[in-house]
Design a protein around this motif. Sequence first.
Motif, mmCIF file in Angstrom:
data_model
loop_
_atom_site.group_PDB
_atom_site.id
_atom_site.type_symbol
_atom_site.label_atom_id
_atom_site.label_comp_id
_atom_site.label_asym_id
_atom_site.label_seq_id
_atom_site.Cartn_x
_atom_site.Cartn_y
_atom_site.Cartn_z
ATOM 1 N N PRO A 143 -63.576 42.616 24.900
ATOM 2 C CA PRO A 143 -64.000 41.442 25.131
ATOM 3 C C PRO A 143 -64.657 41.244 26.557
ATOM 4 O O PRO A 143 -64.720 41.865 27.118
ATOM 5 C CB PRO A 143 -62.492 40.642 25.091
ATOM 6 N N PRO A 144 -65.311 40.104 26.596
ATOM 7 C CA PRO A 144 -65.723 39.836 28.056
ATOM 8 C C PRO A 144 -64.934 40.156 29.043
ATOM 9 O O PRO A 144 -63.686 39.654 29.133
ATOM 10 C CB PRO A 144 -66.209 38.269 28.027
ATOM 11 N N LEU A 145 -65.706 40.943 30.121
ATOM 12 C CA LEU A 145 -64.720 41.403 31.200
ATOM 13 C C LEU A 145 -64.273 40.309 32.321
ATOM 14 O O LEU A 145 -65.385 39.933 32.838
ATOM 15 C CB LEU A 145 -65.618 42.734 31.600
ATOM 16 N N THR A 146 -63.190 40.555 32.501
ATOM 17 C CA THR A 146 -62.822 39.721 33.742
ATOM 18 C C THR A 146 -63.144 40.666 34.907
ATOM 19 O O THR A 146 -62.606 41.927 34.790
ATOM 20 C CB THR A 146 -61.255 39.483 33.707
ATOM 21 N N ARG A 206 -62.855 36.006 32.799
ATOM 22 C CA ARG A 206 -63.127 35.930 31.403
ATOM 23 C C ARG A 206 -62.093 36.510 30.407
ATOM 24 O O ARG A 206 -60.934 35.970 30.815
ATOM 25 C CB ARG A 206 -64.520 36.867 31.247
ATOM 26 N N ALA A 207 -62.258 37.120 29.269
ATOM 27 C CA ALA A 207 -61.478 37.411 28.409
ATOM 28 C C ALA A 207 -60.418 38.511 28.394
ATOM 29 O O ALA A 207 -59.357 38.565 27.790
ATOM 30 C CB ALA A 207 -61.962 36.936 26.692
ATOM 31 N N VAL A 262 -57.467 44.039 31.571
ATOM 32 C CA VAL A 262 -58.255 44.983 32.166
ATOM 33 C C VAL A 262 -59.307 44.133 33.005
ATOM 34 O O VAL A 262 -59.596 42.993 32.529
ATOM 35 C CB VAL A 262 -59.198 45.767 31.245
ATOM 36 N N ILE A 263 -59.193 44.336 34.347
ATOM 37 C CA ILE A 263 -60.027 43.764 35.164
ATOM 38 C C ILE A 263 -61.013 44.835 35.900
ATOM 39 O O ILE A 263 -60.579 45.937 36.253
ATOM 40 C CB ILE A 263 -59.484 42.997 36.160
ATOM 41 N N GLY A 264 -62.318 44.674 35.882
ATOM 42 C CA GLY A 264 -63.227 45.389 36.727
ATOM 43 C C GLY A 264 -63.721 44.981 38.036
ATOM 44 O O GLY A 264 -63.072 44.171 38.600
#
Length: 321
Positions: free
Chosen positions: A277-280, A318-319, A263-265
């Motif tokens: 998890p910490p967001l890419t 990130r993760a 997932v990427i935001g």
Amino acid sequence: MPQQRVSMAMVAQRAGVSGQTVSRVANDSPKVDPDTRARVEQAMADLGYRPNRAARALRTGRTHTLGLVAQTLATVGNSRMLQAVAESAASHGYAVTVVTLGAGGDIDEAFDRLRDQGVDGAIVLNEATTLARDAASAGLRLVVVDSAPDERFTVIGTDHAAGARAATEHLLAAGHATVHHLAGPEASFAAAERERGWRQALAAAGIAAPGIVRGDWTAASGHAQAAHLSEATAIFAANDQMALGALRALADAGRRVPDDVAVIGFDDIADAAEFQPPLTTVRQDFDALGEQAVQVLIADIEGGRAATSLLAPALVVRASA
């Protein structure tokens, strides 16, 4: 006993200049050399001098007040932009008046309210930009954030398409056969540009774009719409809030991020690194965007011009992907 108001004469005496020089500094006149200006401004700060805005408006024809129009301040992007604009405006000696439209709001009415309050110009944000193109904004200097070009006002913004391409390419490079898109509202220019960048990256890789699902920028909509992406192994969400909702929906479905689905935001909000998890994500520089909006508008107000450009976003890995 009330504290005595600091006068221009007191500032002049402290700085060792004439009252006329203090007046010129207070009114941003270019007819003051830098050293003298610095001395007067230091005297103003030492004494706590506050210019009388009403009197200055009568003298100069300007209120040193900027308007800001937004559909809502509930979205993280808009609230970040408001903070950036307010801080930048204050550093330039301007105040900010805010008008929110809400659902079904009338932007013509918003512009009328700002004219009635005598603002020198206005900044229009994001979802409200579509309405601005059809509004009766005559007589009001405008800077519009995230809009198609329009000769009636200055447009600035982030290169959303480039950021979306970078996010999609990152997922494809990780070996995913395709990337699904959790898109923003259909009427949003920024959402459309992010969708365009996603499509461009897939097309460049020779991959047909899968059907999109669309949210409304909120985490709740991301949670609801992610249920329609049960086959996805990679999701690019149009903002971090919807990505947060998607992370929760995936966890509810027993799918691990990033092992089962990446997932990427977009935005890199303050809490993105604290997601699980910490967001890419793709980082927008809201501070730089707010500063550019204010600089361009003030330059227009004061009879000058300021350079504009699309601000480049950056992928923050990130993760989650």
